[in-house]
Motif scaffolding. Structure first.
Motif, PDB file in Angstrom:
ATOM      1  N   LEU A 125      20.163  18.174  36.373  1.00  0.00           N
ATOM      2  CA  LEU A 125      21.461  17.934  35.832  1.00  0.00           C
ATOM      3  C   LEU A 125      21.095  16.977  34.389  1.00  0.00           C
ATOM      4  N   ASP A 126      21.908  17.237  33.476  1.00  0.00           N
ATOM      5  CA  ASP A 126      21.868  16.518  32.288  1.00  0.00           C
ATOM      6  C   ASP A 126      22.708  15.180  32.274  1.00  0.00           C
ATOM      7  N   VAL A 127      22.169  14.145  32.875  1.00  0.00           N
ATOM      8  CA  VAL A 127      22.850  12.734  33.017  1.00  0.00           C
ATOM      9  C   VAL A 127      22.261  11.991  31.864  1.00  0.00           C
ATOM     10  N   LYS A 128      23.332  10.951  31.478  1.00  0.00           N
ATOM     11  CA  LYS A 128      23.214  10.089  30.351  1.00  0.00           C
ATOM     12  C   LYS A 128      23.245   8.772  30.849  1.00  0.00           C
ATOM     13  N   LEU A 129      22.986   7.737  29.921  1.00  0.00           N
ATOM     14  CA  LEU A 129      22.931   6.093  30.369  1.00  0.00           C
ATOM     15  C   LEU A 129      23.945   5.419  29.207  1.00  0.00           C
ATOM     16  N   LYS A 130      25.050   5.081  29.909  1.00  0.00           N
ATOM     17  CA  LYS A 130      25.959   4.290  28.955  1.00  0.00           C
ATOM     18  C   LYS A 130      25.483   2.817  29.241  1.00  0.00           C
ATOM     19  N   TRP A 131      24.899   2.138  28.032  1.00  0.00           N
ATOM     20  CA  TRP A 131      24.615   0.872  28.083  1.00  0.00           C
ATOM     21  C   TRP A 131      25.736  -0.064  28.847  1.00  0.00           C
ATOM     22  N   VAL A 132      25.299  -0.881  29.767  1.00  0.00           N
ATOM     23  CA  VAL A 132      23.946  -1.165  30.163  1.00  0.00           C
ATOM     24  C   VAL A 132      23.535  -0.552  31.516  1.00  0.00           C
ATOM     25  N   ASN A 133      24.519  -0.384  31.998  1.00  0.00           N
ATOM     26  CA  ASN A 133      24.266  -0.154  33.753  1.00  0.00           C
ATOM     27  C   ASN A 133      25.161   1.099  34.084  1.00  0.00           C
ATOM     28  N   ASP A 134      25.464   1.899  33.370  1.00  0.00           N
ATOM     29  CA  ASP A 134      26.409   3.167  33.904  1.00  0.00           C
ATOM     30  C   ASP A 134      25.503   4.413  33.910  1.00  0.00           C
ATOM     31  N   VAL A 135      25.614   5.211  34.952  1.00  0.00           N
ATOM     32  CA  VAL A 135      24.879   6.514  34.820  1.00  0.00           C
ATOM     33  C   VAL A 135      25.982   7.641  34.691  1.00  0.00           C
ATOM     34  N   ILE A 136      25.984   8.181  33.781  1.00  0.00           N
ATOM     35  CA  ILE A 136      27.126   9.257  33.294  1.00  0.00           C
ATOM     36  C   ILE A 136      26.489  10.810  33.449  1.00  0.00           C
ATOM     37  N   LEU A 137      27.567  11.664  34.099  1.00  0.00           N
ATOM     38  CA  LEU A 137      27.421  12.872  34.155  1.00  0.00           C
ATOM     39  C   LEU A 137      28.739  13.843  33.878  1.00  0.00           C
ATOM     40  N   ASN A 138      28.624  14.551  32.680  1.00  0.00           N
ATOM     41  CA  ASN A 138      29.742  15.196  32.191  1.00  0.00           C
ATOM     42  C   ASN A 138      30.668  14.386  31.824  1.00  0.00           C
ATOM     43  N   ASP A 139      30.581  13.230  31.277  1.00  0.00           N
ATOM     44  CA  ASP A 139      31.347  12.023  30.322  1.00  0.00           C
ATOM     45  C   ASP A 139      32.061  11.357  31.575  1.00  0.00           C
ATOM     46  N   LEU A 140      31.750  11.366  32.971  1.00  0.00           N
ATOM     47  CA  LEU A 140      32.267  10.720  34.002  1.00  0.00           C
ATOM     48  C   LEU A 140      30.987   9.807  34.806  1.00  0.00           C
ATOM     49  N   LYS A 141      31.391   8.828  35.333  1.00  0.00           N
ATOM     50  CA  LYS A 141      30.468   7.831  35.916  1.00  0.00           C
ATOM     51  C   LYS A 141      29.998   8.507  37.220  1.00  0.00           C
ATOM     52  N   VAL A 142      28.591   8.420  37.358  1.00  0.00           N
ATOM     53  CA  VAL A 142      28.280   9.130  38.653  1.00  0.00           C
ATOM     54  C   VAL A 142      27.471   8.005  39.241  1.00  0.00           C
ATOM     55  N   GLY A 143      27.140   6.909  38.579  1.00  0.00           N
ATOM     56  CA  GLY A 143      26.530   5.762  39.568  1.00  0.00           C
ATOM     57  C   GLY A 143      26.295   4.458  38.558  1.00  0.00           C
ATOM     58  N   GLY A 144      25.939   3.445  39.106  1.00  0.00           N
ATOM     59  CA  GLY A 144      25.744   2.242  38.536  1.00  0.00           C
ATOM     60  C   GLY A 144      24.693   1.174  38.778  1.00  0.00           C
ATOM     61  N   ILE A 145      24.138   0.514  38.218  1.00  0.00           N
ATOM     62  CA  ILE A 145      23.179  -0.666  38.505  1.00  0.00           C
ATOM     63  C   ILE A 145      23.490  -1.952  38.456  1.00  0.00           C
ATOM     64  N   LEU A 146      23.148  -2.730  39.417  1.00  0.00           N
ATOM     65  CA  LEU A 146      23.706  -4.106  39.373  1.00  0.00           C
ATOM     66  C   LEU A 146      22.387  -4.955  40.019  1.00  0.00           C
ATOM     67  N   CYS A 147      21.810  -5.680  38.879  1.00  0.00           N
ATOM     68  CA  CYS A 147      20.809  -6.770  39.269  1.00  0.00           C
ATOM     69  C   CYS A 147      21.365  -8.290  39.319  1.00  0.00           C
ATOM     70  N   GLU A 148      20.935  -8.821  40.360  1.00  0.00           N
ATOM     71  CA  GLU A 148      21.157 -10.104  40.569  1.00  0.00           C
ATOM     72  C   GLU A 148      20.013 -10.788  40.610  1.00  0.00           C
ATOM     73  N   SER A 149      19.903 -12.139  40.111  1.00  0.00           N
ATOM     74  CA  SER A 149      18.695 -12.889  40.052  1.00  0.00           C
ATOM     75  C   SER A 149      18.747 -14.291  40.831  1.00  0.00           C
ATOM     76  N   GLN A 150      17.697 -14.707  40.921  1.00  0.00           N
ATOM     77  CA  GLN A 150      17.483 -16.071  41.473  1.00  0.00           C
ATOM     78  C   GLN A 150      16.588 -16.899  40.472  1.00  0.00           C
ATOM     79  N   ILE A 151      17.006 -18.015  39.907  1.00  0.00           N
ATOM     80  CA  ILE A 151      16.444 -18.487  38.649  1.00  0.00           C
ATOM     81  C   ILE A 151      15.780 -19.877  38.972  1.00  0.00           C
ATOM     82  N   ASN A 152      14.445 -20.055  38.742  1.00  0.00           N
ATOM     83  CA  ASN A 152      14.050 -21.328  38.859  1.00  0.00           C
ATOM     84  C   ASN A 152      14.553 -22.136  37.667  1.00  0.00           C
ATOM     85  N   LEU A 153      15.271 -23.307  37.796  1.00  0.00           N
ATOM     86  CA  LEU A 153      15.752 -24.047  36.746  1.00  0.00           C
ATOM     87  C   LEU A 153      14.885 -24.768  35.729  1.00  0.00           C
ATOM     88  N   ASN A 154      13.793 -25.085  36.471  1.00  0.00           N
ATOM     89  CA  ASN A 154      12.701 -26.016  35.689  1.00  0.00           C
ATOM     90  C   ASN A 154      11.795 -24.963  34.858  1.00  0.00           C
TER      91      ASN A 154
END
Length: 272
Positions: A125-154
């Motif tokens: 299928l011809d899927v597209k990527l909407k910046w920054v984290n959406d996966v698009i199929l026929n102009d509708l959202k079919v999926g998404g990405i969510l990255c969550e981080s743990q940061i060393n403040l030092n």
């Protein structure tokens, strides 16, 4: 009698294959992987990302949590992500990207390309990527990405990151509030999709880009849903119109607002 027996055997076989396709199965997923991962499957969970966050000190890097259902799935800015039972892929991967916080956007880009590559490979299928984290199929959202981080403040280095992936796979009727926003893979094809196979492909492509360091930025740009288009940018309390020009090697979106060239890292955008 022979015809009835043959029909019955065929029915049982088809039922077995359909059940195998629909049910998440660790062995079915692992047998197609290039690199082995510790995989845990739940029938129902509040959120695969939340679960990994609560167990982050107990799990090895590369651990993957998958669930048939999320009762409290969420996306960017804590927006609800509806995760109906047996209808989609809801999974999270624990990684150590060992990168600075300003480089973390690349992991979202990388994961988006892995999902796109897997869907194209399995579903054609011809899927597209909407910046920054959406996966698009026929102009509708079919999926998404969510990255969550743990940061060393030092050091300002990301110690741990949870990469969340949500994809609508099975055919379903979306409520009126989502009908013009969301879709599923099977709503756009006559082919029944095996979630096990699609998960395996996503993991393999993720490993290809994350572990093997294959190029993914060019693929992201080639399949962009926004480049060359007029967009609305929502940045904190400010909203402005711009044109999407490019995506740099760190995943930032380059836009033009009147005479100014601006680099976006975390803003929301919509297509005008």
């Amino acid at each position: 009698k022979i015809i009835i027996v043959v029909f019955f055997i065929k029915f049982i076989y088809n039922y077995h294959m359909e059940t195998l396709q629909n049910n998440l199965n660790i062995q079915e997923i692992q047998k197609n992987l290039k690199y082995q991962h510790n995989i845990e499957i739940f029938d129902s969970i509040d959120s695969t990302n939340k679960y990994l966050k609560s167990k982050i000190n107990e799990k090895n890097y590369g651990t993957i949590i998958i669930s048939n259902e999320q009762t409290n799935g969420y996306g960017k800015k804590n927006r609800e992500f509806i995760s109906n039972k047996d209808k989609g892929i809801y999974m999270s991967i624990l990684i150590n990207p060992n990168c600075l916080i300003e480089d973390s956007l690349k992991i979202t880009i990388l994961t988006s390309v892995a999902v796109l590559s897997a869907i194209k490979s399995i579903c054609n299928l011809d899927v597209k990527l909407k910046w920054v984290n959406d996966v698009i199929l026929n102009d509708l959202k079919v999926g998404g990405i969510l990255c969550e981080s743990q940061i060393n403040l030092n050091t300002n280095i990301i110690d741990n990151m949870i990469v969340g992936i949500g994809i609508n796979v099975k055919e379903c009727n979306f409520p009126p509030s989502l009908k013009n926003i969301a879709t599923s893979i099977e709503n756009n094809t006559n082919t029944k999709i095996s979630r096990n196979k699609l998960i395996s492909e996503i993991i393999n492509f993720f490993d290809l880009y994350f572990i093997d360091k294959e190029n993914y930025i060019d693929i992201y740009k080639e399949n962009s849903y926004v480049l060359g288009k007029d967009i609305t940018v929502i940045q904190n309390d400010r909203q402005f119109y711009a044109k999407a020009l490019d995506i740099d090697d760190n995943g930032a979106l380059i836009v033009q607002e009147q005479e100014k060239i601006i680099k976006l890292i975390s803003s929301d955008i919509s297509i005008r």
